[in-house]
Design a protein around this motif. Structure first.
Motif, mmCIF file in Angstrom:
data_model
loop_
_atom_site.group_PDB
_atom_site.id
_atom_site.type_symbol
_atom_site.label_atom_id
_atom_site.label_comp_id
_atom_site.label_asym_id
_atom_site.label_seq_id
_atom_site.Cartn_x
_atom_site.Cartn_y
_atom_site.Cartn_z
ATOM 1 N N GLU A 154 25.813 30.410 31.480
ATOM 2 C CA GLU A 154 27.010 30.433 32.119
ATOM 3 C C GLU A 154 28.041 31.436 31.530
ATOM 4 N N PHE A 155 27.833 31.652 30.144
ATOM 5 C CA PHE A 155 28.619 32.572 29.462
ATOM 6 C C PHE A 155 28.181 33.987 29.958
ATOM 7 N N LEU A 156 28.877 34.841 30.464
ATOM 8 C CA LEU A 156 28.454 36.281 30.911
ATOM 9 C C LEU A 156 29.051 37.132 29.997
ATOM 10 N N ARG A 157 28.124 37.650 28.870
ATOM 11 C CA ARG A 157 28.871 38.602 28.081
ATOM 12 C C ARG A 157 29.376 39.663 28.392
ATOM 13 N N PRO A 158 29.019 40.644 29.484
ATOM 14 C CA PRO A 158 29.572 41.733 30.004
ATOM 15 C C PRO A 158 30.884 41.332 30.317
ATOM 16 N N MET A 159 31.412 40.284 30.786
ATOM 17 C CA MET A 159 32.990 40.000 31.000
ATOM 18 C C MET A 159 33.829 39.919 30.058
ATOM 19 N N VAL A 160 33.305 39.841 28.680
ATOM 20 C CA VAL A 160 34.289 39.625 27.442
ATOM 21 C C VAL A 160 35.212 40.851 27.513
ATOM 22 N N GLY A 161 36.483 40.397 27.286
ATOM 23 C CA GLY A 161 37.412 41.533 27.295
ATOM 24 C C GLY A 161 38.019 41.974 28.780
ATOM 25 N N ILE A 162 37.311 41.708 29.734
ATOM 26 C CA ILE A 162 38.028 42.056 31.120
ATOM 27 C C ILE A 162 38.982 41.014 31.453
ATOM 28 N N LYS A 163 40.160 41.397 31.613
ATOM 29 C CA LYS A 163 41.294 40.636 32.026
ATOM 30 C C LYS A 163 41.339 40.945 33.783
ATOM 31 N N PRO A 164 41.337 39.734 34.302
ATOM 32 C CA PRO A 164 41.379 39.720 35.904
ATOM 33 C C PRO A 164 42.772 40.639 36.320
ATOM 34 N N VAL A 165 42.501 41.423 37.449
ATOM 35 C CA VAL A 165 43.535 41.974 37.699
ATOM 36 C C VAL A 165 44.641 41.234 38.548
ATOM 37 N N SER A 166 44.393 40.091 38.609
ATOM 38 C CA SER A 166 45.607 39.180 39.152
ATOM 39 C C SER A 166 46.255 38.523 38.011
ATOM 40 N N GLY A 167 45.569 38.562 36.945
ATOM 41 C CA GLY A 167 46.312 37.866 35.819
ATOM 42 C C GLY A 167 45.814 36.416 35.574
ATOM 43 N N HIS A 168 44.849 36.069 36.513
ATOM 44 C CA HIS A 168 44.237 34.638 36.243
ATOM 45 C C HIS A 168 42.729 34.649 36.515
ATOM 46 N N GLN B 223 37.516 47.953 35.764
ATOM 47 C CA GLN B 223 38.579 49.068 35.998
ATOM 48 C C GLN B 223 39.744 48.212 36.808
ATOM 49 N N GLY B 224 39.648 47.187 37.280
ATOM 50 C CA GLY B 224 40.845 46.478 37.883
ATOM 51 C C GLY B 224 40.950 46.866 39.348
ATOM 52 N N SER B 225 39.794 47.273 39.916
ATOM 53 C CA SER B 225 40.306 47.527 41.434
ATOM 54 C C SER B 225 39.799 46.434 42.247
ATOM 55 N N ILE B 226 39.294 45.160 41.918
ATOM 56 C CA ILE B 226 38.950 44.201 42.797
ATOM 57 C C ILE B 226 39.636 42.786 41.974
ATOM 58 N N SER B 227 39.802 41.872 42.735
ATOM 59 C CA SER B 227 40.314 40.701 42.164
ATOM 60 C C SER B 227 39.202 39.451 42.739
ATOM 61 N N MET B 228 38.624 38.784 41.739
ATOM 62 C CA MET B 228 37.693 38.017 42.025
ATOM 63 C C MET B 228 38.194 36.357 41.844
ATOM 64 N N VAL B 229 37.910 35.601 42.963
ATOM 65 C CA VAL B 229 38.165 34.368 42.976
ATOM 66 C C VAL B 229 37.038 33.283 43.078
ATOM 67 N N ASN B 230 36.399 33.023 42.217
ATOM 68 C CA ASN B 230 37.145 32.851 40.649
ATOM 69 C C ASN B 230 36.557 33.968 39.698
ATOM 70 N N ALA B 231 36.975 34.245 38.709
ATOM 71 C CA ALA B 231 36.362 35.300 37.818
ATOM 72 C C ALA B 231 35.125 35.082 37.346
ATOM 73 N N LEU B 232 34.202 36.100 37.489
ATOM 74 C CA LEU B 232 32.892 36.033 36.998
ATOM 75 C C LEU B 232 32.765 35.363 35.416
ATOM 76 N N GLY B 233 31.690 34.426 35.504
ATOM 77 C CA GLY B 233 31.820 33.691 34.222
ATOM 78 C C GLY B 233 32.453 32.372 33.999
ATOM 79 N N SER B 234 33.331 32.153 35.199
ATOM 80 C CA SER B 234 34.054 30.954 35.018
ATOM 81 C C SER B 234 33.130 29.552 35.204
ATOM 82 N N GLY B 235 31.890 29.836 35.431
ATOM 83 C CA GLY B 235 31.024 28.709 35.714
ATOM 84 C C GLY B 235 30.587 28.076 34.420
#
Length: 800
Positions: free
Chosen positions: A143-157, A319-331
């Motif tokens: 469930e750890f998605l390496r491509p998501m490392v360093g990507i901060k959610p545009v919503s801040g959460h 690129q911060g163009s989409i807010s995902m509920v919940n963030a990818l990798g939160s599993g």
């Protein structure tokens, strides 16, 4: 959780006498001191007042509502899942608001803790560097998605919507059994549980001051819409599609909250921006409530074998163009082994202990913990460390050490030594019990509570209720829905009246209207085919009714008009040797399938009418005989089809969706009419062809009023093809097609007609100036092809 050793054998003499509450009293009804919990006495008294017969009738009323509403889940018992009726446990779980306040505080704390853990795992990774979290639990975790490392959610959460599985502990308090952060399901079913239960117990519900659920959903909806408006975008629910086990819920929530229901194929990433394919072109989406596992969302960077994702979704998040509920990798937060470290993580990150304890868990990747599990194996549940399932939901991979044979125990100990990092030991879970109505009486069954938390403008908000999973037997593993478990409503009760809330706009709230062009192309495609299949069914039923009526009159299937009709039916794929041909059933099934793809845009009444049609047709197919029996059956089906069409036509808002449904109906009716008129007015058509044509066209009385008795085929052609006032004529269909096509997005652009509108205008104009004598079978055949080609032009303009 262990049951208390001492508890009274009776709570209320009459309820036990009437319903034989066996054995003893369910744990949920009494507290640690042996006293009945607040709220339960009032509910049991009310049940006593109703009596067994009335209570059973009320519970049946709740079940009937769920059947009528089409509430289902998909049960997987093989390669394909089957839709099953939603299994409601009729007796609600009662929790006093004072007890709920402690649950709310504990889950709010836990949600914040999970947020901080996710932020660290995909951010600075200090938990690993400080030794608070073993690196193996992150690096080896699927469930750890390496491509998501360093990507901060545009919503801040990272987290916006979570669920928590709770059970009651030996001390009467609540314990956390598991966290749900990947794509928590069940919130929509909680709403339906509430509606069904209150249908049955409306008077009791009103007296017990039960907290409403609508405010929770309203606040979460407003939070997502508020975030979307900041970026001039839309809110969508991202679903894996209708074959997902909880697809009904996805559609229900989308309809309830006014969100778009989207599949991966509806979306495209253009220059790092997520766009939805709509009938008005590409439109931006800025918030996606994800209801599919994260790895499936992007076949480009995550799971390459995914057929339900959208290529480039990860880049859009980057690129911060989409807010995902919940963030990818939160599993990763659902990982079973993480429970072993939650107490120390809470102290390190929040500076306080957990308010709600979890199951005692030992990760066997550490020497001391592995030895402890091995030494206490007989009292341990041992299972996969990286599993995201609860231990009692995962019986294939999780075992109770004490239930193993000596050889199995030796093999497990060897596994602990060889690959302890892949295993966890947990204390066995013995769930508390609650009363369930089964076999005409109240019986105790194990129960687990699922509670939801949503991030709103006020911070974390906890749903005042949720739903409880109830076992079908006293076996704890039987609470899983896939193993026959049920779901009960949860009533958080107050001693005083509670606020009545709804999703309706509050005073002073700004009115926001959605554009009619927000209809996804896939939904429009299904709507147009729903209209076509419904009309195709009606045309076929009318022909079959006319055929069987004549067969009943003469009892001679070799009559020329009957032979001729069978030839035509065979030409369109309908075998008239069957009283209810498989071809008709296939058309009905296709209509139901198209409607099932757009449940979020389809009224419950419309869905009920369509499924009732399908059930009736299948019931007829099993026992019909050709002739009079089939004639009456076709009349019943025709009435049901008319009822469905009337519901849709009268109740559906005149949005783009209704226009595409109307386009489908008009296209198919025009094609069917052109075809049958050409066949029955051709040279050499048998005697009785004209009468049959007028009957199929539902224009017998109109023809008698407008034309002389001796009028020939020209009059039928004039009425069924060229009459602009006859709603059954081809010309009428083309006029309606013109109107709808010109009203669609870009139907008329700066005075210029769209390609589809031009084709419709050309076909319409030719018929307007035509005379009946010019409408030869060849001309009518070409007309039908032209209308079919128009459908292709519409598809090319709006669905590609």
């Amino acid at each position: 959780m262990e049951k208390r050793n001492q508890r009274p054998t009776r709570v209320h003499s009459s309820i036990i006498a009437d319903y034989r509450l066996i054995p003893g009293v369910p744990d949920e009804m009494i507290d640690a001191a042996g006293k009945i919990r607040p709220g339960w006495a009032k509910l049991i008294d009310a049940f006593d007042a109703l009596g067994p017969t009335e209570l059973a009738a009320r519970f049946e009323r709740a079940d009937q509502y769920l059947r009528d509403a089409g509430v289902f889940y998909r049960k997987y018992d093989g390669a394909e899942g089957k839709e099953r009726a939603w299994p409601l446990a009729h007796v609600p779980l009662i929790i006093d608001e004072s007890e709920w306040a402690s649950i709310t505080a504990g889950l709010t704390q836990r949600a914040e803790l999970l947020e901080q853990i996710a932020a660290d795992v995909y951010g600075d990774n200090t938990l690993v560097s400080r030794g608070l979290l073993p690196p193996e639990l992150v690096a080896r975790n699927a469930e750890f998605l390496r491509p998501m490392v360093g990507i901060k959610p545009v919503s801040g959460h990272f987290l916006h919507f979570c669920a928590f599985e709770l059970g009651r502990g030996p001390d009467g308090g609540w314990w956390v059994l598991g966290d749900r952060t990947q794509a928590p399901s069940g919130a929509g079913f909680a709403l339906e549980n509430r509606v069904a239960t209150t249908r049955a117990l409306s008077d009791i519900y009103a007296q017990m001051h039960v907290h409403r659920l609508a405010g929770f959903f309203r606040d979460f909806r407003d939070a997502l819409f508020g975030e979307a408006r900041e970026n001039d975008g839309r809110v969508g629910i991202l679903t894996p599609g209708q074959h997902n086990e909880t697809y009904f819920e996805h559609a229900y929530i989308a309809r309830y909250l006014g969100f778009m229901l989207l599949e991966g194929e509806d979306l495209v990433v253009d220059s790092g921006e997520v766009m939805v394919r709509t009938v008005a072109g590409l439109k931006p989406v800025s918030v996606l409530w994800r209801r599919m596992d994260a790895s499936f969302t992007d076949p480009l960077e995550l799971r390459v074998d995914s057929h339900i994702g959208t290529p480039g979704m990860t880049e859009a998040l980057r690129q911060g163009s989409i807010s995902m509920v919940n963030a990818l990798g939160s599993g990763i937060l659902e990982t079973r082994a993480l429970a072993a470290f939650m107490p120390q993580l809470s102290r390190a990150l929040l500076g306080q202990p957990l308010q709600l304890p979890g199951i005692a868990t030992w990760w066997c990747g550490q020497d001391a913990e592995r030895r402890f599990v091995a030494d206490h194996l007989d009292t341990m549940m041992v299972g996969p460390a990286f599993s995201t399932s609860l231990a009692f939901d995962d019986q294939k991979a999780t075992v109770l050490g004490g239930a193993l044979s000596p050889d199995e125990k030796s093999a497990l100990l060897a596994r602990l030594d060889a690959s302890g990092g892949s295993l966890v030991g947990q204390e066995p879970v013995r769930l508390s019990t609650a009363p369930v109505y089964a076999d005409g009486r109240l019986q105790p069954r194990p129960i687990a509570l699922r509670v939801y938390a949503a991030r709103t403008s006020k911070g974390w908000t906890i749903m005042p209720g949720g739903f409880a999973r109830v076992g079908s037997t006293l076996d704890t593993t039987a609470i899983a829905m896939q193993r026959g478990g049920q779901a009960a409503d949860v009533w958080v009760v107050s001693s005083k009246p509670v606020e009545r809330v709804s999703l309706l706009p509050r005073e002073g709230e700004k009115l926001v209207r959605n554009s009619s062009g927000s209809l996804p192309s896939r939904a429009a495609d299904n709507l147009i085919w729903l209209g076509r299949y419904a009309e195709r069914c009606e045309a076929t039923v009318r022909i079959l009714r006319a055929y069987n009526a004549r067969l009943a009159e003469v009892s001679n299937p070799d009559l020329p008009i009957l032979v001729d009709t069978r030839t035509y039916l065979d030409h369109i794929g309908v075998d008239a040797q069957f009283a209810l041909p498989p071809g008709l059933l296939a058309a009905i099934d296709s209509a139901v399938h198209s409607a099932s793809q757009i449940r979020d845009r389809f009224s419950p009444d419309g869905w009920l009418a369509l499924t009732d049609l399908s059930k009736t047709a299948r019931r007829f197919a099993a026992k019909l005989e050709p002739g009079d029996d089939a004639t009456r059956a076709m009349t019943v089906l025709l009435r049901k089809l008319a009822g469905f069409s009337g519901l849709v036509h009268e109740n559906m808002y005149r949005f783009a969706g209704w226009r595409f449904l109307e386009l489908g109906r008009r296209l198919e009716r025009g094609i069917q009419l052109a075809s049958i008129v050409a066949w029955l007015t051709r040279k050499g058509a048998p005697d009785g062809a004209l009468e049959m044509l007028l009957e199929i066209g539902d224009s017998v009385m109109t023809h008698r009023r407008r034309y002389s008795v001796s009028a020939g085929p020209a009059s039928a052609i004039d009425l069924l093809v060229l009459d602009p006032l006859n709603p059954r004529s081809v010309l009428f269909q083309l006029a309606a097609l013109r109107e709808q096509l010109e009203a669609l997005p870009d139907g008329v652009n700066e005075g210029q007609l769209s390609p589809a509108a031009k084709v419709a205008l050309e076909l319409h104009t030719k018929l307007v100036i035509a005379e009946p004598e010019q409408m030869t079978p060849e001309t009518l055949h070409k007309l039908g092809i032209g209308i079919g080609n128009l459908a292709g032009v519409v598809a090319a303009a709006y669905f590609v």
